[in-house]
Design an enzyme around this catalytic site. Structure first.
Site: not given
Length: 316
Positions: A76, A150, A152, A173, A255, A279
Site C-alpha cells: 500500500g 491484486g 496479494i 475495482r 491483522d 500487522h
C-alpha cells in the site's frame, strides 16, 4: 549538488546497486531517525522507511525538490499519500509489488485456519489445562470471497487451492478475467457477500475502500461467516464490526485494525469471536531479500533511465 538515493537499508548490504562512480548516484542511509543523512533537496530517489508510519514517511518530502522517484517497501501507498502534494510534478510513486505476496498470503491462511479450527481456544485451554475436544469448522467445502484481487489476492487464492474449497469468488475495482476465473467488480459485492463463508479483505486503502466493510456490508454476510482483514484497518468500520461481533453472528480475524496499533482498553481486544495479529502480514524472514532485490532493480532502472516498475501514479 549530488544525486542522492535515500535508503532505509545500508547500501553495502544491498547486492546489485549501481556503482556510485559509474551511475553518479550517492547512497544515503536513513531509516526514519531524527536527523536527515544529507540535504533532502539533493535526493532524487527516496526509498521510504518500512513500517515507520505516515508522519516519518512524509517528513522529508516537502524539502525534496529534486525528487524523481518515491519507492515504498509496502504494497500500500496510503502512508505517503499526504506528502504527494508537496512534491514537484513528474515524480513516480512505486509500490512493493512482489515483496509481500508470499508472507501476507501465508498469514491469511494461518488466520483463516486458526479461526475456523478454534486454535485460540485451544491455546487458552492449554493455559488452563483444559481438553477442549469437539467438532470444528473446516476450510474444506467452504465458499471464499477475496475482496481486492491484486497480486496479494491472487497469492492467497494460490494457497487456497489445496484446501478443497467449494468456491473462490474474486472482487476488484473493475471486472476482468484471469486464468483462475472471472473477477467481479466492487458493485457486485451485495450479491456475493451472502454466499461466502469466508470473506478476505486484501484491497488497498483508497477513498473508495475506506469503510468498505461498513454496517451494510457486514449485515449482508451470512450467519457464522468469518471476516479476515489483511488489507488496512480503515477498510473496516470498527464500530460496525464490534456490533456484529457482539451479537455473535459473525467472527473475524484481523491483522490490521483501526485504530492501529490497537490501544490498551480498546473493546476490540476482547470482542467475542475475534483473532488479532499485530500487522505482521509482511514482517517475516521473506521480506528483506525481496526488498533488497526490489531496491536494487528499481535503482538500476532509474540509473539506466528505464521505465520504473510497480508504478502507482506520477505527480502532477
Amino acid at each position: 549538488m549530488t544525486a542522492d538515493v535515500w535508503l532505509p537499508i545500508p547500501a553495502d548490504e544491498i547486492d546489485g546497486l549501481p556503482a556510485p562512480a559509474g551511475s553518479g548516484l550517492t547512497y544515503r542511509f536513513w531509516d526514519g531517525g531524527p536527523d536527515f543523512p544529507a540535504d533532502p533537496a539533493d535526493c532524487v530517489f527516496y526509498v521510504v522507511p518500512y513500517m515507520k508510519g505516515s508522519e516519518i514517511a512524509v517528513r522529508p518530502m516537502a524539502a525534496m525538490t529534486s525528487l524523481r522517484v518515491v519507492q515504498t517497501l509496502s504494497a500500500g501507498t496510503d502512508h505517503v499519500t499526504p506528502g504527494l502534494g508537496l512534491l514537484p510534478p513528474g515524480v513516480a510513486l512505486c509500490n512493493a509489488r512482489g515483496v509481500h505476496e508470499a508472507s501476507t498470503a501465508e498469514l491469511t491462511l494461518a488466520l483463516v485456519l486458526a479461526s475456523l479450527r478454534g486454535l485460540p481456544g485451544f491455546v487458552r485451554g492449554q493455559d488452563r489445562e483444559e481438553w477442549r475436544a469437539g467438532f470444528y469448522p473446516a476450510l474444506a467445502d467452504k465458499s471464499v470471497l477475496i475482496v481486492g484481487y491484486g497480486s496479494i489476492g491472487a497469492a492467497i487464492e494460490d494457497r487456497l487451492a489445496p484446501f478443497e474449497c467449494a468456491r473462490v469468488a474474486r472482487v476488484a475495482r473493475s471486472a476482468r478475467t484471469t486464468e483462475r476465473g472471472p473477477v467481479r467488480a466492487l458493485a457486485d459485492l451485495p450479491a456475493l457477500l451472502p454466499e461466502a463463508d469466508v470473506v478476505i479483505l486484501s484491497t488497498p486503502l483508497t477513498p473508495d475502500t475506506h469503510h468498505l466493510a461498513d454496517a451494510g456490508f457486514l449485515a449482508r454476510m451470512k450467519d457464522g461467516a468469518l471476516l479476515v482483514n489483511v488489507a488496512r484497518g480503515p477498510v473496516v468500520d470498527t464500530k460496525a464490526l464490534l456490533a456484529e461481533l457482539g451479537s455473535g453472528r459473525i467472527t473475524a480475524a484481523l491483522d490490521v485494525t483501526d485504530p492501529e496499533p490497537l490501544p490498551q482498553g480498546h473493546p476490540l481486544w476482547h470482542a467475542p469471536g475475534v483473532l488479532i495479529s499485530p500487522h505482521v502480514g509482511g514482517s517475516t524472514s521473506a521480506f528483506m531479500p525481496r526488498a533488497k532485490r526490489l531496491i536494487a532493480g528499481q535503482v538500476t532502472r532509474f540509473a539506466e533511465r528505464a521505465t520504473m516498475r510497480n508504478l502507482v501514479l506520477t505527480t502532477s
